[in-house]
Design a protein around this motif. Structure first.
Motif, PDB file in Angstrom:
ATOM      1  N   SER A 173       0.966  -1.242   0.015  1.00 60.51           N
ATOM      2  CA  SER A 173      -0.065  -0.039   0.193  1.00 60.51           C
ATOM      3  C   SER A 173       0.935   1.221   0.052  1.00 60.51           C
ATOM      4  N   GLU A 174       0.190   2.458  -0.118  1.00 56.97           N
ATOM      5  CA  GLU A 174       0.773   3.658  -0.138  1.00 56.97           C
ATOM      6  C   GLU A 174       1.769   3.875   1.152  1.00 56.97           C
ATOM      7  N   ASN A 175       1.394   3.270   2.233  1.00 60.81           N
ATOM      8  CA  ASN A 175       2.062   3.367   3.709  1.00 60.81           C
ATOM      9  C   ASN A 175       3.196   2.311   3.616  1.00 60.81           C
ATOM     10  N   GLY A 176       3.375   1.443   2.875  1.00 62.20           N
ATOM     11  CA  GLY A 176       4.385   0.604   2.986  1.00 62.20           C
ATOM     12  C   GLY A 176       3.844  -0.743   3.427  1.00 62.20           C
ATOM     13  N   SER A 177       2.307  -0.886   3.844  1.00 57.43           N
ATOM     14  CA  SER A 177       1.920  -2.287   4.346  1.00 57.43           C
ATOM     15  C   SER A 177       1.954  -3.398   3.092  1.00 57.43           C
ATOM     16  N   LEU A 178       2.118  -4.706   3.600  1.00 61.18           N
ATOM     17  CA  LEU A 178       1.977  -5.435   2.458  1.00 61.18           C
ATOM     18  C   LEU A 178       0.307  -5.943   2.150  1.00 61.18           C
ATOM     19  N   LEU A 179       0.034  -5.607   1.127  1.00 62.58           N
ATOM     20  CA  LEU A 179      -1.250  -6.136   0.719  1.00 62.58           C
ATOM     21  C   LEU A 179      -1.568  -7.758   0.363  1.00 62.58           C
ATOM     22  N   TRP A 180      -0.666  -7.983  -0.393  1.00 66.14           N
ATOM     23  CA  TRP A 180      -0.745  -9.542  -0.728  1.00 66.14           C
ATOM     24  C   TRP A 180       0.676  -9.964  -1.624  1.00 66.14           C
ATOM     25  N   THR A 181       0.589 -11.454  -1.796  1.00 63.19           N
ATOM     26  CA  THR A 181       1.825 -11.982  -2.274  1.00 63.19           C
ATOM     27  C   THR A 181       1.355 -12.982  -3.087  1.00 63.19           C
ATOM     28  N   LYS A 182       1.904 -13.297  -4.367  1.00 63.70           N
ATOM     29  CA  LYS A 182       1.781 -14.261  -5.117  1.00 63.70           C
ATOM     30  C   LYS A 182       2.905 -15.322  -5.407  1.00 63.70           C
ATOM     31  N   ASN A 183       3.046 -16.560  -5.243  1.00 63.70           N
ATOM     32  CA  ASN A 183       4.122 -17.245  -5.735  1.00 63.70           C
ATOM     33  C   ASN A 183       4.053 -17.751  -7.108  1.00 63.70           C
ATOM     34  N   PHE A 184       5.194 -17.551  -8.031  1.00 65.21           N
ATOM     35  CA  PHE A 184       5.223 -18.103  -9.282  1.00 65.21           C
ATOM     36  C   PHE A 184       6.483 -19.101  -9.623  1.00 65.21           C
ATOM     37  N   SER A 185       6.502 -19.894 -10.483  1.00 62.76           N
ATOM     38  CA  SER A 185       7.837 -20.727 -10.802  1.00 62.76           C
ATOM     39  C   SER A 185       8.834 -19.669 -10.944  1.00 62.76           C
ATOM     40  N   ARG A 186       8.980 -18.747 -11.973  1.00 58.31           N
ATOM     41  CA  ARG A 186      10.160 -17.949 -12.429  1.00 58.31           C
ATOM     42  C   ARG A 186       9.541 -16.934 -13.082  1.00 58.31           C
ATOM     43  N   ILE A 187       9.144 -15.851 -12.396  1.00 58.12           N
ATOM     44  CA  ILE A 187       8.857 -14.709 -13.116  1.00 58.12           C
ATOM     45  C   ILE A 187       9.754 -14.145 -14.201  1.00 58.12           C
ATOM     46  N   MET A 188       9.339 -13.987 -15.484  1.00 52.86           N
ATOM     47  CA  MET A 188      10.452 -13.521 -16.244  1.00 52.86           C
ATOM     48  C   MET A 188      10.043 -11.922 -16.776  1.00 52.86           C
ATOM     49  N   ASP A 189       8.707 -11.619 -16.685  1.00 49.89           N
ATOM     50  CA  ASP A 189       8.394 -10.208 -17.015  1.00 49.89           C
ATOM     51  C   ASP A 189       6.908 -10.011 -16.398  1.00 49.89           C
ATOM     52  N   PHE A 190       6.664  -8.628 -15.953  1.00 50.81           N
ATOM     53  CA  PHE A 190       5.360  -8.194 -15.713  1.00 50.81           C
ATOM     54  C   PHE A 190       5.126  -6.707 -16.217  1.00 50.81           C
ATOM     55  N   ALA A 191       3.883  -6.535 -16.294  1.00 53.02           N
ATOM     56  CA  ALA A 191       3.494  -5.252 -16.279  1.00 53.02           C
ATOM     57  C   ALA A 191       2.155  -5.058 -15.611  1.00 53.02           C
ATOM     58  N   ILE A 192       2.005  -3.725 -15.558  1.00 52.27           N
ATOM     59  CA  ILE A 192       0.510  -3.236 -14.769  1.00 52.27           C
ATOM     60  C   ILE A 192      -0.227  -2.087 -15.592  1.00 52.27           C
ATOM     61  N   SER A 193      -1.325  -2.242 -15.162  1.00 50.84           N
ATOM     62  CA  SER A 193      -2.279  -0.888 -15.720  1.00 50.84           C
ATOM     63  C   SER A 193      -3.230  -0.783 -14.752  1.00 50.84           C
ATOM     64  N   GLN A 194      -4.160   0.298 -15.099  1.00 50.28           N
ATOM     65  CA  GLN A 194      -5.207   0.744 -14.056  1.00 50.28           C
ATOM     66  C   GLN A 194      -5.919  -0.475 -13.397  1.00 50.28           C
ATOM     67  N   ASN A 195      -6.314  -1.518 -14.096  1.00 50.26           N
ATOM     68  CA  ASN A 195      -7.217  -2.553 -13.640  1.00 50.26           C
ATOM     69  C   ASN A 195      -6.327  -3.874 -13.435  1.00 50.26           C
ATOM     70  N   TYR A 196      -5.397  -4.189 -13.987  1.00 44.81           N
ATOM     71  CA  TYR A 196      -4.852  -5.370 -14.107  1.00 44.81           C
ATOM     72  C   TYR A 196      -3.077  -5.528 -13.814  1.00 44.81           C
ATOM     73  N   ILE A 197      -2.759  -6.469 -13.484  1.00 39.81           N
ATOM     74  CA  ILE A 197      -1.344  -6.977 -13.282  1.00 39.81           C
ATOM     75  C   ILE A 197      -0.939  -8.075 -14.278  1.00 39.81           C
ATOM     76  N   LEU A 198      -0.057  -8.169 -15.278  1.00 40.05           N
ATOM     77  CA  LEU A 198       0.149  -9.170 -16.147  1.00 40.05           C
ATOM     78  C   LEU A 198       1.548  -9.748 -15.745  1.00 40.05           C
ATOM     79  N   VAL A 199       1.490 -10.890 -15.486  1.00 37.84           N
ATOM     80  CA  VAL A 199       2.801 -11.684 -15.069  1.00 37.84           C
ATOM     81  C   VAL A 199       3.030 -12.711 -16.010  1.00 37.84           C
ATOM     82  N   TYR A 200       4.423 -12.997 -16.507  1.00 34.06           N
ATOM     83  CA  TYR A 200       4.763 -14.151 -17.498  1.00 34.06           C
ATOM     84  C   TYR A 200       5.911 -14.851 -16.743  1.00 34.06           C
TER      85      TYR A 200
END
Length: 214
Positions: A173-200
């Motif tokens: 969050s904006e005050n540095g609190s952890l909101l959530w975590t997701k695990n992946f095998s090996r993140i190669m790239d990611f991108a963000i938009s207003q509505n979504y987070i894309l992880v490859y």
């Protein structure tokens, strides 16, 4: 390099004699590009020199350039943040869109800005600075080295980091609190938009900002 607006090419800029570009970022006001040239010393030996940070207008006019070995780059609002590797370390410099250097650091591996704050990752820590260079907070993920960082307009911090076990995506969050975590095998790239987070990670994952996989 092609500058395209509304599906039409508005300018074609050649990067010659430069050998290629290492990184770039785009905001509504500028396009920032880190490029390099390959200099052959003999038939089998070459070096990458010189390096430049070049900033263009949205229509492709060059605004300014500085000799700078860019390895991480972010631009938003009227700020451009660039990281450079130097012998035995690194430097981070913050510029305005006119090319004036505002402030800098003698550390940092990954950088991000939303035009209001600046995030600088160094090993397993993330430092959040005001646009004037004052430290706001430090965030330490519980394990692993930071791979990349992004800042949203509403001050959320999105981080990928790695350990021996897996790759992780964390949202703060904006005050540095952890909101959530997701695990992946090996993140190669990611991108963000207003509505979504894309992880490859070999497959494409689409998440909303609550962390739900869609």
């Amino acid at each position: 390099m092609l500058f395209i607006r509304d599906g039409k090419i508005v300018r074609n800029v050649t990067l010659l004699p430069y050998g290629g570009f290492g990184t770039f970022d785009i905001s509504k006001d500028v396009i920032a590009l880190g490029i390099y040239n390959i200099k052959w010393l003999d038939e089998s030996t070459f070096t990458f020199s010189p390096f430049y940070l070049i900033v263009y207008s949205p229509t492709g006019s060059e605004l300014w350039r500085k000799e700078f070995n860019v390895t991480s780059l972010s631009t938003a609002g009227d700020l451009i943040v660039a990281r450079s590797y130097v012998r035995n370390g690194s430097v981070v410099k913050v510029f305005d869109i006119g090319g004036n250097e505002l402030w800098g650091l003698d550390f940092g591996e990954k950088v991000a800005t939303n035009g209001k704050t600046v995030a600088v990752a160094e090993k397993s820590k993330i430092y959040i600075f005001s646009r004037d260079g004052n430290i706001i907070r430090t965030i330490e993920p519980w394990k692993g080295a930071v791979g990349s960082v992004e800042l949203t307009d509403d001050e959320k911090l999105v981080v990928t980091f790695y350990s021996k076990e897996a790759s992780y995506l964390r949202v703060y969050s904006e005050n540095g609190s952890l909101l959530w975590t997701k695990n992946f095998s090996r993140i190669m790239d990611f991108a963000i938009s207003q509505n979504y987070i894309l992880v490859y990670d070999g497959a494409l994952h689409i998440l909303d900002w609550s962390g739900k996989v869609l």
